[in-house]
Write an enzyme that holds these catalytic residues in place. Structure first.
Site: not given
Ligand code: IMP
Length: 179
Positions: A45, A100, A103, A131, A152, A159, A165
């Site tokens: 991403g 990218d 979250d 986020k 999302f 993606d 992407r």
């Molecule tokens: P984390 O470990 O929960 O912070 O996850 C991060 C990963 O989740 C990112 O690198 C994305 O691949 C995916 N992700 C989280 N939110 C989104 C979104 O809104 N759209 C697309 N991918 C997301």
């Protein structure tokens, strides 16, 4: 515009402009830095963001890539699988982790710890999107492109089922695309 996109949240022009600003901040913060600066991008991403960002960075940098994913069926912290590790040694290196979107924060906090354990001198984080409303692990990016609501989003590297992407903007998918 792609017909599956409900609305564009961040245009290509806004992203390019923000990448210039982030690159300026990074150049300022690492001015006169005596060590190697390595951008570590998390596949897949962060690729469009990395390429936009590093074009604007003026200091000497190197790049490398990691591919990590969560173990299927587990929610526990720190449980990530390394699909592709770095080719470069990180001992004594100043790392800028490129993501990218932050979250829950699980991925970045685990990768950051991993790189620190491997002897990196410092690990900072630059992310295109943040986020914060979804955060589970208390981790803050050092450089943030844009904050987004709890929606999302896809495009500019992000993606849904490996699609979208390649969109040059960040947008929200139409609901029927999830069903
Ligand atoms: P984390 O470990 O929960 O912070 O996850 C991060 C990963 O989740 C990112 O690198 C994305 O691949 C995916 N992700 C989280 N939110 C989104 C979104 O809104 N759209 C697309 N991918 C997301």
């Amino acid at each position: 515009m792609n017909p599956n996109i409900k609305k564009v949240l961040i245009s290509e022009e806004e992203i390019v402009k923000r990448c210039r600003e982030l690159a300026k901040d990074i150049d300022r913060d690492y001015a006169n830095n005596p060590r190697k600066v390595l951008f570590v991008a998390l596949l897949k991403g962060s690729v469009p963001f990395l390429s936009e960002l590093i074009k604007r960075v003026e200091m000497d940098v190197e790049i490398d890539f990691m591919d990590v994913s969560s173990y299927d069926g587990t929610e526990s912290i720190g449980d990530i699988k390394i699909n592709k590790d770095l080719n470069t040694s990180v001992k004594g290196v100043d790392i800028i982790l490129v993501e990218d979107i932050v979250d829950t924060g699980r991925t970045l906090s685990t990768v950051k710890k991993m790189l620190q354990n491997k002897g990196a001198n410092s690990v900072k984080i630059v992310t295109l999107l943040d986020k914060p409303s979804r955060r589970i692990i208390d981790i803050k990016a050092d450089y943030i492109g844009f904050e987004v609501e709890n929606e999302f989003v896809v495009g500019f590297g992000l993606d849904f089922n490996q699609k979208y992407r390649n969109l040059p903007y960040v947008g929200v998918l139409k609901e029927e695309c999830y069903k």
